[in-house]
Write a protein that holds these residues in place. Sequence first.
Motif, PDB file in Angstrom:
ATOM      1  N   ARG A  83      -4.350  -5.242  14.477  1.00 12.73           N
ATOM      2  CA  ARG A  83      -5.040  -6.530  14.852  1.00 12.73           C
ATOM      3  C   ARG A  83      -4.643  -7.862  15.031  1.00 12.73           C
ATOM      4  NH1 ARG A  83      -9.428  -7.858  10.364  1.00 12.73           N
ATOM      5  NH2 ARG A  83      -7.597  -8.764   9.416  1.00 12.73           N
ATOM      6  N   GLY A  84      -3.895  -8.271  14.171  1.00  9.04           N
ATOM      7  CA  GLY A  84      -3.106  -9.632  14.229  1.00  9.04           C
ATOM      8  C   GLY A  84      -1.889  -9.560  14.838  1.00  9.04           C
ATOM      9  N   GLY A  85      -1.378  -8.600  15.719  1.00  9.61           N
ATOM     10  CA  GLY A  85       0.010  -8.546  16.331  1.00  9.61           C
ATOM     11  C   GLY A  85       1.164  -8.819  15.150  1.00  9.61           C
ATOM     12  N   LEU A  86       0.841  -8.524  14.081  1.00 12.88           N
ATOM     13  CA  LEU A  86       1.815  -9.101  13.115  1.00 12.88           C
ATOM     14  C   LEU A  86       3.371  -8.088  12.862  1.00 12.88           C
ATOM     15  CD1 LEU A  86      -0.770  -9.145  10.401  1.00 12.88           C
ATOM     16  CD2 LEU A  86       0.118 -11.026  11.798  1.00 12.88           C
ATOM     17  N   ALA A  87       3.189  -7.067  13.822  1.00 12.37           N
ATOM     18  CA  ALA A  87       4.488  -6.066  13.571  1.00 12.37           C
ATOM     19  C   ALA A  87       4.804  -5.681  15.028  1.00 12.37           C
ATOM     20  CB  ALA A  87       4.196  -5.053  12.473  1.00 12.37           C
ATOM     21  N   GLY A  88       5.857  -5.294  15.306  1.00 15.95           N
ATOM     22  CA  GLY A  88       6.479  -4.705  16.481  1.00 15.95           C
ATOM     23  C   GLY A  88       6.176  -3.281  16.405  1.00 15.95           C
ATOM     24  N   GLU A  89       7.117  -2.460  16.211  1.00 14.55           N
ATOM     25  CA  GLU A  89       6.945  -1.152  16.179  1.00 14.55           C
ATOM     26  C   GLU A  89       6.707  -0.705  14.538  1.00 14.55           C
ATOM     27  OE1 GLU A  89       9.921   1.690  15.996  1.00 14.55           O
ATOM     28  OE2 GLU A  89       9.115   3.098  17.497  1.00 14.55           O
ATOM     29  N   VAL A  90       5.732   0.153  14.399  1.00 13.44           N
ATOM     30  CA  VAL A  90       5.594   0.728  12.978  1.00 13.44           C
ATOM     31  C   VAL A  90       5.548   2.133  12.963  1.00 13.44           C
ATOM     32  CG1 VAL A  90       3.582   0.745  11.180  1.00 13.44           C
ATOM     33  CG2 VAL A  90       3.497  -0.971  12.789  1.00 13.44           C
ATOM     34  N   THR A  91       6.429   2.572  12.303  1.00 14.95           N
ATOM     35  CA  THR A  91       6.970   3.923  11.759  1.00 14.95           C
ATOM     36  C   THR A  91       6.279   4.312  10.508  1.00 14.95           C
ATOM     37  OG1 THR A  91       9.013   3.423  10.839  1.00 14.95           O
ATOM     38  CG2 THR A  91       9.202   4.059  13.129  1.00 14.95           C
ATOM     39  N   GLY A  92       5.801   5.785  10.553  1.00 14.35           N
ATOM     40  CA  GLY A  92       5.226   5.967   9.337  1.00 14.35           C
ATOM     41  C   GLY A  92       5.614   7.547   8.832  1.00 14.35           C
ATOM     42  N   TYR A  93       5.617   7.974   7.523  1.00 13.57           N
ATOM     43  CA  TYR A  93       6.050   9.209   6.997  1.00 13.57           C
ATOM     44  C   TYR A  93       4.866   9.341   5.980  1.00 13.57           C
ATOM     45  CZ  TYR A  93       8.289  12.889   4.360  1.00 13.57           C
ATOM     46  OH  TYR A  93       8.506  14.010   3.599  1.00 13.57           O
ATOM     47  N   ALA A  94       4.622  10.692   5.838  1.00  7.58           N
ATOM     48  CA  ALA A  94       3.935  11.199   4.628  1.00  7.58           C
ATOM     49  C   ALA A  94       4.420  12.627   4.378  1.00  7.58           C
ATOM     50  CB  ALA A  94       2.390  11.297   4.823  1.00  7.58           C
ATOM     51  N   ARG A  95       4.411  12.962   2.815  1.00 16.00           N
ATOM     52  CA  ARG A  95       5.144  14.220   2.470  1.00 16.00           C
ATOM     53  C   ARG A  95       4.449  15.223   3.267  1.00 16.00           C
ATOM     54  NH1 ARG A  95       4.329  15.191  -3.727  1.00 16.00           N
ATOM     55  NH2 ARG A  95       2.161  14.566  -2.982  1.00 16.00           N
ATOM     56  N   SER A  96       3.086  15.187   3.211  1.00 16.39           N
ATOM     57  CA  SER A  96       2.363  16.579   3.806  1.00 16.39           C
ATOM     58  C   SER A  96       2.432  16.435   5.290  1.00 16.39           C
ATOM     59  CB  SER A  96       1.180  16.545   3.121  1.00 16.39           C
ATOM     60  OG  SER A  96       0.174  16.482   4.104  1.00 16.39           O
ATOM     61  N   GLU A  97       2.871  17.774   5.610  1.00 11.64           N
ATOM     62  CA  GLU A  97       2.923  18.017   7.243  1.00 11.64           C
ATOM     63  C   GLU A  97       1.450  17.667   7.914  1.00 11.64           C
ATOM     64  OE1 GLU A  97       5.345  19.927   9.308  1.00 11.64           O
ATOM     65  OE2 GLU A  97       3.898  19.160  10.865  1.00 11.64           O
ATOM     66  N   ALA A  98       0.355  18.150   7.125  1.00 17.62           N
ATOM     67  CA  ALA A  98      -0.944  18.030   7.650  1.00 17.62           C
ATOM     68  C   ALA A  98      -1.404  16.519   7.507  1.00 17.62           C
ATOM     69  CB  ALA A  98      -2.001  18.643   6.718  1.00 17.62           C
ATOM     70  N   THR A  99      -0.858  15.583   6.800  1.00 21.30           N
ATOM     71  CA  THR A  99      -1.139  14.248   6.983  1.00 21.30           C
ATOM     72  C   THR A  99      -0.531  13.669   8.299  1.00 21.30           C
ATOM     73  OG1 THR A  99      -1.250  13.939   4.668  1.00 21.30           O
ATOM     74  CG2 THR A  99      -1.028  12.026   5.809  1.00 21.30           C
ATOM     75  N   ARG A 100       0.933  14.183   8.200  1.00 21.56           N
ATOM     76  CA  ARG A 100       1.719  13.581   9.338  1.00 21.56           C
ATOM     77  C   ARG A 100       0.696  14.099  10.815  1.00 21.56           C
ATOM     78  NH1 ARG A 100       5.941  15.442   6.350  1.00 21.56           N
ATOM     79  NH2 ARG A 100       6.598  17.287   7.642  1.00 21.56           N
ATOM     80  N   GLU A 101       0.287  15.222  10.835  1.00 24.84           N
ATOM     81  CA  GLU A 101      -0.513  15.646  11.925  1.00 24.84           C
ATOM     82  C   GLU A 101      -1.818  14.914  12.378  1.00 24.84           C
ATOM     83  OE1 GLU A 101       0.301  17.518  14.697  1.00 24.84           O
ATOM     84  OE2 GLU A 101       2.187  17.433  13.702  1.00 24.84           O
ATOM     85  N   THR A 102      -2.505  14.562  11.366  1.00 24.77           N
ATOM     86  CA  THR A 102      -3.645  13.641  11.343  1.00 24.77           C
ATOM     87  C   THR A 102      -3.105  12.521  11.881  1.00 24.77           C
ATOM     88  OG1 THR A 102      -4.611  15.163   9.335  1.00 24.77           O
ATOM     89  CG2 THR A 102      -5.704  13.129  10.128  1.00 24.77           C
ATOM     90  N   ALA A 103      -2.133  11.789  11.248  1.00 23.13           N
ATOM     91  CA  ALA A 103      -1.744  10.620  11.686  1.00 23.13           C
ATOM     92  C   ALA A 103      -1.431  10.524  13.019  1.00 23.13           C
ATOM     93  CB  ALA A 103      -0.499  10.065  10.871  1.00 23.13           C
ATOM     94  N   ARG A 104      -0.830  11.524  13.689  1.00 19.85           N
ATOM     95  CA  ARG A 104      -0.384  11.508  15.086  1.00 19.85           C
ATOM     96  C   ARG A 104      -1.531  11.700  16.148  1.00 19.85           C
ATOM     97  NH1 ARG A 104       4.200  15.062  13.113  1.00 19.85           N
ATOM     98  NH2 ARG A 104       6.060  13.865  13.043  1.00 19.85           N
ATOM     99  N   ARG A 105      -2.383  12.420  15.412  1.00 20.86           N
ATOM    100  CA  ARG A 105      -3.835  12.680  16.169  1.00 20.86           C
ATOM    101  C   ARG A 105      -4.564  11.692  16.206  1.00 20.86           C
ATOM    102  NH1 ARG A 105      -8.541  14.102  14.079  1.00 20.86           N
ATOM    103  NH2 ARG A 105      -7.661  14.758  12.388  1.00 20.86           N
ATOM    104  N   ILE A 106      -4.658  10.651  15.339  1.00 17.42           N
ATOM    105  CA  ILE A 106      -5.703   9.317  15.076  1.00 17.42           C
ATOM    106  C   ILE A 106      -4.771   8.191  15.818  1.00 17.42           C
ATOM    107  CG2 ILE A 106      -7.202  10.386  13.635  1.00 17.42           C
ATOM    108  CD1 ILE A 106      -5.894   8.667  11.361  1.00 17.42           C
TER     109      ILE A 106
END
Length: 308
Positions: free
Chosen positions: A27-50
């Motif tokens: 919203r604020g243009g505060l970061a360039g690229e944001v990467t993410g990781y969560a331990r559960s595969e299901a959470t990572r899949e949800t993150a990619r989907r949304i």
Amino acid sequence: MSAPIYDRVALIGLGLIASSMFWAMKRGGLAGEVTGYARSEATRETARRIGLCDRVCDSAAEAVADADLVVLAVPVGAMGAVAREIAAALKPGCTVTDVGSVKKHVIDAVAPELPEGVHFIPGHPLAGTEHSGPESGFAELFDNRWCLLVPVDCRSSGQVARLRSLWEGMGAHVDEMDAEHHDLVLAVTSHAPHLIAYTMVGVADDLRRVTDSEVIKYSAAGFRDFTRIAASDPTMWRDVFLTNKDATLEILGRFTEELFALQRAIRTGDGQHLFDYFTRTRAIRRGIIEAGQDTDAPDFGRAKRAGK
Ligand SMILES: NC(=O)c1ccc[n+]([C@@H]2O[C@H](COP(=O)([O-])OP(=O)(O)OC[C@H]3O[C@@H](n4cnc5c(N)ncnc54)[C@H](O)[C@@H]3O)[C@@H](O)[C@H]2O)c1
Ligand SMILES: O=C(O)C(=O)C[C@]1(C(=O)O)C=C[C@@H](O)C=C1
């Protein structure tokens, strides 16, 4: 829009707080690229989907490689293990922060794991909801809320100012505090109240079972707030109580003493004690509003600008 505060941010743990940070940074243009990781595969899949994060990685080490800022947004009890997992992959000179609800335990668990030259700046946004997981976040969560930073190394002061700008860009007011004081204050304002809410909802539920009455169905506003709070994430709150044990037990001890005094006043018909007590607590609430310290009150901004 001005230049981002960090070119690359890594979010470890993709729940309510990390996802809210992602949307607020975008919203604020505060970061360039944001990467993410969560331990559960299901959470990572949800993150990619949304579309949560520009890139969702399959390991924590991959997510933090090259990041200027790494945010640990996992339950407090998992912070040490996550720090160990990412330590070797951190970029020299980067900043590692966390958003955990307890500070002393997180510092003790994380600081020894991090390599020399990495700036560790613990933090805690005083904002949340009873929801958890990657789909629960929203950009406005931190607007007009406090974020406490708990700097542990004076050599990081330049990076503390930079992190402060990030939180301010996400809508928060920022203060600094030491870890022990933080844990005592939060035991009073957040941890003990959560335990009381959990207990009250448990009591009401037991009563319902015993009497088959409609305790919860007809609950008034105050109790509804208790049920909302008591719906908060069990893992997060288990960890909070196990890691802020001393401060929480200290506050609960005091709470129990006061409760017994009120209980005694009710039993003995000591109306004066009850009246005086409630008069004192009402004055406290009014004092908070007048001092402009309630960030929810409509005139909070005005009071802050007036330097109160
Ligand atoms: N919920 C609140 O109201 C609130 C407010 C302020 C701070 N906090 C703090 O923020 C942190 C995160 O809370 P949240 O509400 O976002 O939780 P959440 O349950 O919504 O998300 C936690 C995330 O961490 C992931 N995770 C758990 N263990 C992990 C591990 N070992 N490695 C990698 N990922 C792991 C989970 O899969 C999940 O994606 C906690 O430390 C909490 O104390 C919470
Ligand atoms: O509003 C809520 O649901 C919250 O409980 C948020 C709350 C709090 O107690 O205020 C909960 C835990 C955090 O560490 C910070 C904020």
